[in-house]
Design a protein around this motif. Structure first.
Motif, PDB file in Angstrom:
ATOM      1  N   UNK A 204       0.832  -1.205   0.000  1.00  0.00           N
ATOM      2  CA  UNK A 204       0.000   0.000   0.000  1.00  0.00           C
ATOM      3  C   UNK A 204       0.863   1.251   0.000  1.00  0.00           C
ATOM      4  N   UNK A 205       2.016   1.204   0.641  1.00  0.00           N
ATOM      5  CA  UNK A 205       2.905   2.359   0.644  1.00  0.00           C
ATOM      6  C   UNK A 205       3.477   2.631  -0.744  1.00  0.00           C
ATOM      7  N   UNK A 206       3.737   1.570  -1.497  1.00  0.00           N
ATOM      8  CA  UNK A 206       4.312   1.727  -2.829  1.00  0.00           C
ATOM      9  C   UNK A 206       3.259   1.970  -3.904  1.00  0.00           C
ATOM     10  N   UNK A 207       2.094   1.313  -3.771  1.00  0.00           N
ATOM     11  CA  UNK A 207       1.106   1.328  -4.846  1.00  0.00           C
ATOM     12  C   UNK A 207      -0.083   2.236  -4.570  1.00  0.00           C
ATOM     13  N   UNK A 208      -0.394   2.460  -3.289  1.00  0.00           N
ATOM     14  CA  UNK A 208      -1.592   3.213  -2.963  1.00  0.00           C
ATOM     15  C   UNK A 208      -2.840   2.479  -3.427  1.00  0.00           C
ATOM     16  N   UNK A 209      -3.921   3.229  -3.596  1.00  0.00           N
ATOM     17  CA  UNK A 209      -5.196   2.646  -4.029  1.00  0.00           C
ATOM     18  C   UNK A 209      -5.535   3.063  -5.460  1.00  0.00           C
ATOM     19  N   UNK A 210      -4.529   3.488  -6.218  1.00  0.00           N
ATOM     20  CA  UNK A 210      -4.771   4.058  -7.540  1.00  0.00           C
ATOM     21  C   UNK A 210      -5.189   3.034  -8.576  1.00  0.00           C
ATOM     22  N   UNK A 211      -4.887   1.779  -8.345  1.00  0.00           N
ATOM     23  CA  UNK A 211      -5.326   0.713  -9.259  1.00  0.00           C
ATOM     24  C   UNK A 211      -6.278  -0.197  -8.489  1.00  0.00           C
ATOM     25  N   UNK A 212      -7.557   0.163  -8.459  1.00  0.00           N
ATOM     26  CA  UNK A 212      -8.522  -0.561  -7.615  1.00  0.00           C
ATOM     27  C   UNK A 212      -8.496  -2.065  -7.873  1.00  0.00           C
ATOM     28  N   UNK A 213      -8.407  -2.815  -6.785  1.00  0.00           N
ATOM     29  CA  UNK A 213      -8.413  -4.266  -6.874  1.00  0.00           C
ATOM     30  C   UNK A 213      -7.042  -4.892  -6.766  1.00  0.00           C
ATOM     31  N   UNK A 214      -5.983  -4.130  -7.037  1.00  0.00           N
ATOM     32  CA  UNK A 214      -4.633  -4.709  -7.059  1.00  0.00           C
ATOM     33  C   UNK A 214      -4.221  -5.186  -5.666  1.00  0.00           C
ATOM     34  N   UNK A 215      -4.429  -4.358  -4.656  1.00  0.00           N
ATOM     35  CA  UNK A 215      -4.061  -4.759  -3.306  1.00  0.00           C
ATOM     36  C   UNK A 215      -4.925  -5.922  -2.824  1.00  0.00           C
ATOM     37  N   UNK A 216      -6.204  -5.890  -3.190  1.00  0.00           N
ATOM     38  CA  UNK A 216      -7.079  -7.004  -2.820  1.00  0.00           C
ATOM     39  C   UNK A 216      -6.620  -8.312  -3.440  1.00  0.00           C
ATOM     40  N   UNK A 217      -6.188  -8.249  -4.689  1.00  0.00           N
ATOM     41  CA  UNK A 217      -5.679  -9.452  -5.350  1.00  0.00           C
ATOM     42  C   UNK A 217      -4.422  -9.978  -4.680  1.00  0.00           C
ATOM     43  N   UNK A 218      -3.532  -9.065  -4.267  1.00  0.00           N
ATOM     44  CA  UNK A 218      -2.314  -9.487  -3.565  1.00  0.00           C
ATOM     45  C   UNK A 218      -2.670 -10.168  -2.249  1.00  0.00           C
ATOM     46  N   UNK A 219      -3.637  -9.603  -1.534  1.00  0.00           N
ATOM     47  CA  UNK A 219      -4.037 -10.210  -0.258  1.00  0.00           C
ATOM     48  C   UNK A 219      -4.649 -11.589  -0.462  1.00  0.00           C
TER      49      UNK A 219
END
Length: 290
Positions: A204-219
Motif C-alpha cells: 500500500x505504501x508503494x502502490x496506494x489505491x490508484x489501481x482498484x483491486x490490485x491490493x485485494x488481489x495481492x491479499x
C-alpha cells in the motif's frame, strides 16, 4: 508412534478472560474485538492519506466508522454460514437450532471473507465510493484480525496441528490426545497474520489505491498460499478428515477442506492482479493519459 525427546505442555490459559457476574468474556471474543479495533484504527490512518487515494475519491473518517460495523456483521454472518455449509452441514441439519449457537465455536475464514467482501461492496455503493478500492483498504488491515484470531485459536486449544513426534517444539494439547502436535495456530498467526501484514503494508505504501483491486488481489493470493502451506501442519476437521481418499493422501500428505477452498482463492487473486495491474479497473475519469 515414538515420543519426542522434548514435548511442550500446553500452557494453562483460561479461555474466559474476564467474568462479570453471570457474563463471561472469552479470549476468542476479545480477539475479534482487537482485530476489528486495530483494523479500524489502521484504516482511518490510511483513509486520511490523500497521497494514497489520488485521483480516486477519498473516504471520510465517518465512512470508516460506519464501515467497521458493516464488516463486523459480514464477518460474523459469513463466517458462521460458511462453517455450516462447508464443514458440518449434516450435523446442523439434524439440529438446526445449533446454527445460532455461535458461542460454541465454528467459524470459517472463507465464509467470513465472502461476507465481509459483500458488506464492503454494499456499503461502498450506498456511499458512492469505489468498491474495489474499499476492498483494497480492507485487505491491507485484514491480517491484523487474522493474527489475533489465530492466537485465540491457540489459547482455546482448538484447530491443533498434526502429530509431530520428531519436532522438538511440539505441543501436547489438552483435548487432542497424548501425542505432541504442531502448534499450527501459531504458524498461521505468523504466516497469515504477521508476514501478510508486512507484505500488505509495503504494497500500500508503494502502490496506494490508484489501481482498484490490485491490493485485494495481492491479499487474496497471499492468504491462499499461506493457508495451503499451513494446512500441511494442521489436523483436518474431525468430521471431514482428509479428502479424496487414501491414495491422494499418500501422494500429497493429505488434502484438506482448507486447501480445497484456498485454490480458487489463489486463482481469483492472480486474475484480479492481472486485470488491475493493466489498469482495467480504473475509472475512466482517473485513467492515465495516453
Amino acid at each position: 508412534m515414538p515420543m519426542p525427546l522434548v514435548a511442550l505442555s500446553f500452557p494453562v490459559i483460561d479461555p474466559v478472560a474476564v467474568t462479570i457476574g453471570p457474563f463471561a468474556i472469552r479470549w476468542y471474543a476479545l480477539a475479534y474485538v482487537a482485530g476489528l479495533l486495530g483494523g479500524w484504527f489502521y484504516a482511518k490512518r490510511l483513509a486520511a492519506s490523500a497521497r494514497l487515494w489520488e485521483p480516486l475519491r477519498q473516504p471520510k473518517p465517518l465512512d470508516i466508522d460506519d464501515l467497521i460495523v458493516w464488516v463486523a456483521l459480514g464477518v460474523v454472518l459469513g463466517g458462521r454460514i460458511g462453517y455450516v455449509l462447508f464443514y458440518n452441514l449434516s450435523a446442523y441439519l439434524a439440529q438446526p437450532l445449533e446454527i445460532f449457537a455461535v458461542w460454541r465455536g465454528g467459524m470459517s475464514f472463507h465464509g467470513g471473507f465472502a461476507g465481509a467482501a459483500l458488506a464492503i461492496m454494499l456499503f461502498s455503493r450506498s456511499r458512492g465510493l469505489n468498491a474495489l478500492a474499499m476492498l483494497d483498504l480492507a485487505s491491507v488491515v485484514a491480517p491484523l484480525g487474522l493474527f489475533f484470531g489465530r492466537l485465540a485459536n491457540f489459547i482455546n486449544g482448538e484447530l491443533w496441528g498434526r502429530p509431530a513426534p520428531d519436532f522438538p517444539y511440539a505441543v501436547v494439547f489438552p483435548h487432542a490426545g497424548p501425542l505432541p502436535r504442531h502448534p499450527s495456530q501459531l504458524y498461521e498467526a505468523f504466516g497469515e497474520g504477521l508476514v501478510l501484514f508486512v507484505i500488505m503494508a509495503f504494497a500500500v505504501n508503494r502502490l496506494g489505491f490508484r489501481r482498484p483491486g490490485l491490493l485485494g488481489g495481492i491479499f487474496v493470493l497471499g492468504y491462499a498460499i499461506a493457508r495451503i502451506v499451513c494446512e500441511f501442519f494442521r489436523e483436518p476437521d474431525e468430521q471431514l478428515g482428509f479428502l479424496f481418499g487414501s491414495s491422494i493422501q499418500a501422494l500429497s500428505g493429505g488434502i484438506t477442506m482448507g486447501m480445497l477452498l484456498s485454490v480458487p482463492m489463489a486463482i481469483l487473486g492472480l486474475a484480479i492482479i492481472w486485470i488491475a495491474a493493466r489498469g482495467y479497473t480504473r475509472p475512466a475519469a482517473a485513467a492515465e493519459p495516453a
